[in-house]
Write a protein that holds these residues in place. Sequence first.
Motif, mmCIF file in Angstrom:
data_model
loop_
_atom_site.group_PDB
_atom_site.id
_atom_site.type_symbol
_atom_site.label_atom_id
_atom_site.label_comp_id
_atom_site.label_asym_id
_atom_site.label_seq_id
_atom_site.Cartn_x
_atom_site.Cartn_y
_atom_site.Cartn_z
ATOM 1 N N ASP A 88 40.369 -39.005 27.706
ATOM 2 C CA ASP A 88 41.152 -38.388 28.777
ATOM 3 C C ASP A 88 41.545 -36.967 28.388
ATOM 4 N N GLY A 89 42.232 -36.290 29.284
ATOM 5 C CA GLY A 89 42.734 -34.947 28.993
ATOM 6 C C GLY A 89 41.644 -33.897 28.884
ATOM 7 N N GLY A 90 40.434 -34.225 29.352
ATOM 8 C CA GLY A 90 39.354 -33.242 29.316
ATOM 9 C C GLY A 90 38.585 -33.225 28.015
ATOM 10 N N GLY A 91 38.888 -34.141 27.113
ATOM 11 C CA GLY A 91 38.210 -34.170 25.819
ATOM 12 C C GLY A 91 36.733 -34.487 25.960
ATOM 13 N N ASN A 92 36.001 -34.186 24.926
ATOM 14 C CA ASN A 92 34.555 -34.283 25.006
ATOM 15 C C ASN A 92 33.971 -35.010 23.798
ATOM 16 N N PRO A 93 33.857 -36.321 23.883
ATOM 17 C CA PRO A 93 33.343 -37.087 22.743
ATOM 18 C C PRO A 93 31.924 -36.674 22.341
ATOM 19 N N MET A 94 31.130 -36.238 23.310
ATOM 20 C CA MET A 94 29.758 -35.857 22.982
ATOM 21 C C MET A 94 29.706 -34.661 22.049
ATOM 22 N N MET A 95 30.698 -33.807 22.169
ATOM 23 C CA MET A 95 30.795 -32.646 21.288
ATOM 24 C C MET A 95 30.876 -33.129 19.832
ATOM 25 N N TYR A 96 31.681 -34.179 19.636
ATOM 26 C CA TYR A 96 31.812 -34.733 18.280
ATOM 27 C C TYR A 96 30.464 -35.230 17.783
ATOM 28 N N VAL A 97 29.776 -35.962 18.649
ATOM 29 C CA VAL A 97 28.503 -36.550 18.230
ATOM 30 C C VAL A 97 27.528 -35.444 17.837
ATOM 31 N N ASN A 98 27.511 -34.357 18.608
ATOM 32 C CA ASN A 98 26.667 -33.222 18.231
ATOM 33 C C ASN A 98 27.093 -32.638 16.893
ATOM 34 N N LEU A 99 28.378 -32.383 16.752
ATOM 35 C CA LEU A 99 28.856 -31.723 15.529
ATOM 36 C C LEU A 99 28.611 -32.592 14.294
ATOM 37 N N ILE A 100 28.930 -33.868 14.423
ATOM 38 C CA ILE A 100 28.852 -34.704 13.229
ATOM 39 C C ILE A 100 27.403 -34.819 12.767
ATOM 40 N N TRP A 101 26.472 -34.776 13.733
ATOM 41 C CA TRP A 101 25.069 -34.846 13.312
ATOM 42 C C TRP A 101 24.538 -33.495 12.865
ATOM 43 N N MET A 102 25.182 -32.410 13.310
ATOM 44 C CA MET A 102 24.771 -31.102 12.774
ATOM 45 C C MET A 102 25.073 -31.036 11.282
ATOM 46 N N TRP A 103 26.079 -31.796 10.865
ATOM 47 C CA TRP A 103 26.272 -31.969 9.433
ATOM 48 C C TRP A 103 25.410 -33.141 8.942
ATOM 49 N N GLY A 104 25.455 -34.239 9.683
ATOM 50 C CA GLY A 104 24.899 -35.507 9.206
ATOM 51 C C GLY A 104 23.414 -35.462 8.952
ATOM 52 N N HIS A 105 22.686 -34.760 9.807
ATOM 53 C CA HIS A 105 21.258 -34.747 9.517
ATOM 54 C C HIS A 105 20.919 -33.910 8.292
ATOM 55 N N PRO A 106 21.414 -32.674 8.210
ATOM 56 C CA PRO A 106 21.180 -31.935 6.961
ATOM 57 C C PRO A 106 21.665 -32.715 5.729
ATOM 58 N N GLU A 107 22.734 -33.465 5.886
ATOM 59 C CA GLU A 107 23.252 -34.258 4.765
ATOM 60 C C GLU A 107 22.169 -35.162 4.174
ATOM 61 N N VAL A 108 21.362 -35.746 5.036
ATOM 62 C CA VAL A 108 20.288 -36.609 4.551
ATOM 63 C C VAL A 108 19.350 -35.818 3.643
ATOM 64 N N TYR A 109 19.074 -34.579 4.054
ATOM 65 C CA TYR A 109 18.170 -33.767 3.236
ATOM 66 C C TYR A 109 18.882 -33.230 2.012
ATOM 67 N N ILE A 110 20.194 -33.020 2.123
ATOM 68 C CA ILE A 110 20.963 -32.614 0.946
ATOM 69 C C ILE A 110 20.772 -33.644 -0.160
ATOM 70 N N VAL A 111 20.822 -34.920 0.186
ATOM 71 C CA VAL A 111 20.695 -35.924 -0.874
ATOM 72 C C VAL A 111 19.251 -36.208 -1.251
ATOM 73 N N VAL A 112 18.314 -35.999 -0.324
ATOM 74 C CA VAL A 112 16.948 -36.373 -0.687
ATOM 75 C C VAL A 112 16.214 -35.245 -1.409
ATOM 76 N N LEU A 113 16.567 -33.983 -1.154
ATOM 77 C CA LEU A 113 15.843 -32.893 -1.816
ATOM 78 C C LEU A 113 15.928 -32.975 -3.343
ATOM 79 N N PRO A 114 17.131 -33.198 -3.910
ATOM 80 C CA PRO A 114 17.180 -33.323 -5.373
ATOM 81 C C PRO A 114 16.341 -34.499 -5.880
ATOM 82 N N ALA A 115 16.261 -35.561 -5.069
ATOM 83 C CA ALA A 115 15.404 -36.678 -5.486
ATOM 84 C C ALA A 115 13.962 -36.197 -5.579
ATOM 85 N N PHE A 116 13.541 -35.367 -4.614
ATOM 86 C CA PHE A 116 12.177 -34.806 -4.688
ATOM 87 C C PHE A 116 12.013 -34.003 -5.975
#
Lengths: 656, 200, 341
Positions: free
Chosen positions: A267-295
């Motif tokens: 309510d109040g005009g909030g935008n849950p989708m914005m969160y989903v976008n933002l968290i994955w803008m971190w979350g996807h690179p995060e996967v590569y942050i942890v896998v690159l050193p493994a490479f």
Amino acid sequence: MWEDIKSFASTFFVTGDPLIYGADVAIVLTTLAIVFVLTKYKKWGWLWREWLTTVDHKKIGIMYLICSLLMLFRGGVDALLMRLQLALPNVEFLHSEHYNAIFTTHGTIMILFMAMPMMFALFNIVVPLQIGARDVAYPFLNALSFWLFFFGAMLFNLSFVIGGSAESGWLAYPPLSEKMFSPGVGQDFYIWGIQISGIGSLATGINFLVTILKMRAPGMSLMKMPLFSWSVLSSCITIIYAFPILTVTLALLFIDRYLGAHIFTMDGGGNPMMYVNLIWMWGHPEVYIVVLPAFGIFSEIVATFSKKQIFGYKSMVFAMIIISVLSFFTWAHHFFTMGAGADVNSFFAISTMAIAIPTGVKVFNWLFTMFRGRIQLKQPMLWTIAFIPCFVIGGATGVMLAVAPADYQYHNSYFLIAHFHQVLIGGVVFGYLAGIYYWWPKMFGFKLDERLGKWGFWLWNIGFYVCFMPQYALGFMGMTRRLYTYGWDLGWAPLNLVSTVGAFMMGLGFVFQVWQIAYSIKHGERDTTGDPWNGRTLEWSIPSPAPVYNFAVIPQVKEADDWWATKQARANGTANEAPAKLEPIHMPKNSGIPFIMSFFWFIAGFGFVWGWTWWIVIGLAGVGISMLVRSFQYDTDYYIPVDEVRRTEASLGRAV
Amino acid sequence: MQQTMAHHDHDHGHEDHESLKVLGFWIFLVTDCILFGTLFATYAVLMHSYAGGPTGKEMFQLPGVIASTFILLTSSFTSGLAMLAMHKGKVKQVIGWLAITAVLGLAFVVLEVTEFSHLVAEGAAIYTSAYWSAFYVLVGTHGLHVTLGLFWMAALMIQLGKHGITAVTKRKITNLGLYWHFLDVVWIFLFTVVYLMGVM
Amino acid sequence: MGARKWLGRVQFWIMAVLASVLLSGCGSEYMVLNPKGPVAETQYNLIIISVILVSIVILPVLAITFYIVWRYRDKPGNKAPYQPEWAHNTTLEVIWWGIPVVIIAILGYFTVRDTYALVEPPNKEVKPITVQVTSLDWKWMFTYPEQNIATVNYVHIPVGVPVQFELTAEAPMNSFWVPQLAGQIYTMPGMAMGLWLQADEPGEYFGTGANFTGKGFAHMQFKVIAEPQEEFDKWVQQVKNTAPGMTRQDYENLVKPGLSDRLTYSSFPPGLFEEIVKKYGHAHGNHPGGMNHYKNNLKNNDDQHDEGHQGGGQQDAGQHGSHGGNDAQASHQHDMSGTNH
């Protein structure tokens, strides 16, 4: 009065579950045991001087490693509890909310409090040694990063027995994670646990980026740098761009919860989708942050144990850079089903598939490093070889998931669960374990027992396939993630049972590894040469474990794989080594401030979680004062005199 | 930054350590940039989410904001003068300019707090609507940065008095200067996006 | 030797699992691999195409891996060549940069083609019916705007007729999934999403929520009953004659968190769905795709269009750089819903 205390205690402590009471008892007993041992053997001073105040990257690395193994244990127990609950239909072992708390905790711990610190452990232990440096660029900041991680993790884990855990999934999508649907303090523990340790991660990213850019031994141009250091470099750049987004996103969620703002609310005009976008803008690179050193780890190991130079070094570097750049342009593939439209979905589908290209190239290069080599199947290499098929299959299912319209069928199903466990276990965990086996002698001066290690290895590997291959099939059967129970009617029972068996095999594998460590402390093969694997890079040119200053004399690098070249030259009698000239070594002093400051962060975080103003004030004031105290310290370093260096080297069997 | 990057010598003396710290601070500013970028993006998305509450156009009082803009711009200039004095080696001048910068910074913060309390009193609080949530978070984060900068500045003035201009204090003042200019740039964006576009 | 044992086991498990999936792929439990309508069929075909394309790369890679590890193992008397300095070969590297590029290009073509195709109704010959879906904590409510009836936790659809689902939520976001008929779409508060679906065979299909919504999430399963048009009409008539109407109070009760049995209503408060969307949608104008879709749909039923919200939508479409294609998408969906502005 008594009633007040009782009612406070019943909301403050988690009650009503035998598992939790068991954990309470275990925590109290363990704490008492540690206090007892430290007191009895008069080790408090030692603990403070040698560990809590250390700024030595090698010791910090070891502390990261210990914490990450403990977290692997906790996250693993969570996984086993979930698999027990799902072993058969309608099991009444965990009720819904408890199950939800457990999968939330499992995900959060495994990514943020297991994978990240295990990665930082290897950064710390290896990078300065590999590039011929005496420490990282900012040793004080490095210690601060560790203690922030430590207290963040403590705060998060505390929610298990105090206040209750978060129950809205490891990425805490609003509006579910908002006060309206998650009124408990668990969500706040989640936010502050991650937030505090996240600041540490960001600082580590900056620290190692500068370390690698500026502190390499003379002669080591970037294109002569070992691939693990390259992978750390690309991972750090990704951290620097991704982690601020996480910090902001969680801060906004907390502001919603704490101050009643409407950024992500329903309510109040909030935008849950914005969160989903933002968290994955971190979350996807995060996967590569942890896998690159493994490479990077695989690249080191594959060369060492094939007794051959890495194939296609330039391609490998280029591929890692492309991966870290592309990782920022794929986030929306985590929600193809959010109706973003055909253009958006097509873009993100293609960009996601494109990541498979450099990743595939790396696999070919590893294979052709082994080709015409001499492959020694020692533990690090076993994990590396096991990684290749596992990661290739995981990558293939990743490409399948990137096909947006097909993803409408895979999304949030067990197919997805199987996929990301395959790349995260097959890629990241296998990689870090390989790295730990590989650099263990460098850390502790002895090898880990091969026989027990092989038991662990086979159990992990077979267990992995038994656990996760059925989950791909369950996805096709319509089973979605995060179900705490299911019925008999859908035919999901047999494969779930198989999957549970596999999970326990992996658990047993872990037990063997713990046994292996315990056994090897006494019986492991000692490493007296400093070069137990016939290594190729600088870290193997110094004693194991490395002395506090790492290198008595900073090496002059001429080649990629410089240590290998040096050994070749020595064998051929063509080595032209000038006698080393010792100089006093400039070192940073230990400091208790990182520990104290992080502790105050913990106090502040705890205050925010419970809304206790005084705790917040004291905590933040403590943080501020710690920073000021540090700012006013000008006497922060010292020199190790030449005599002492000479004595140390001699005691390590090295004549200088 | 270019210079420090290219400057690659391996004498691990004091000078080198200090330049290392300036490079690290630049990278920190990159992360801070992303932090503000994310907040700007959030603001942009929620820019029209008034949820029936007051709009920015109705509430903003531009004269005050323009005044604080000039104050902050001036403080950026005076912090630049402090840097110049530092390079000339004049401690007292450095402290003087920093003091003026700090006073201007403080004035900026006071004006912002006044503006916020006025807005809240008029019925535009952080919980009023998504728009105001985004507004307070974005503008407030900048204000918090300025406030922290003031503490830092005070600490450095004392250190300058104690130690004079050394490699260490030089590096610290340099970083503070970078930080202050950075906040100025952020404010210019903020002023344009939030206030100017808000009242248009 | 450990490696050979290991090779054997890994191969065994991979084969066993592949075999079990493929052989029993025709078994009814593997819903995704048993599509019963054109949308799911398209997705199934894509899955098969992608499996084949990735297999072209991964099967040889797996084979090469096993071969190399076996052939070049460090063993006394191994006569395989050993070239420790051989570390670069441009031709080889060009080949393995090239192969994945080609594979991805082909797969990308199919992906993009079908991504656009699935925005269209699966069948343009037959007049579609509209069913509105609202996900609640923890139940699914279906309202039929054309028939003016409502159900909870089950839905009837006619066979062979394209169904336009319009979806929203008055609870944390969920995802609507009927594996045998079509892939998922999220249901989100404040937005109306669109999903095309069609059943080609009569039957009872499994439907489920796929995005976690808290305590009762595991129980958010529903049935989709596809039946021939006459039977569907008969069912509608029967509902109208026998079931009670849904009052506002009934709906308020449904919104309260909790589980629910299957429920049937002969009517529902007019404009209920649009109201739910608007209740939280006021400020959601800035959403791409689904939102535009909602706007267009809403215009059909609702003349009192909220201007502020419309303006927000257009402004943000441009600002939201990540969703570059919004405008195109808007017109696309616009065509789809067949309205004139």
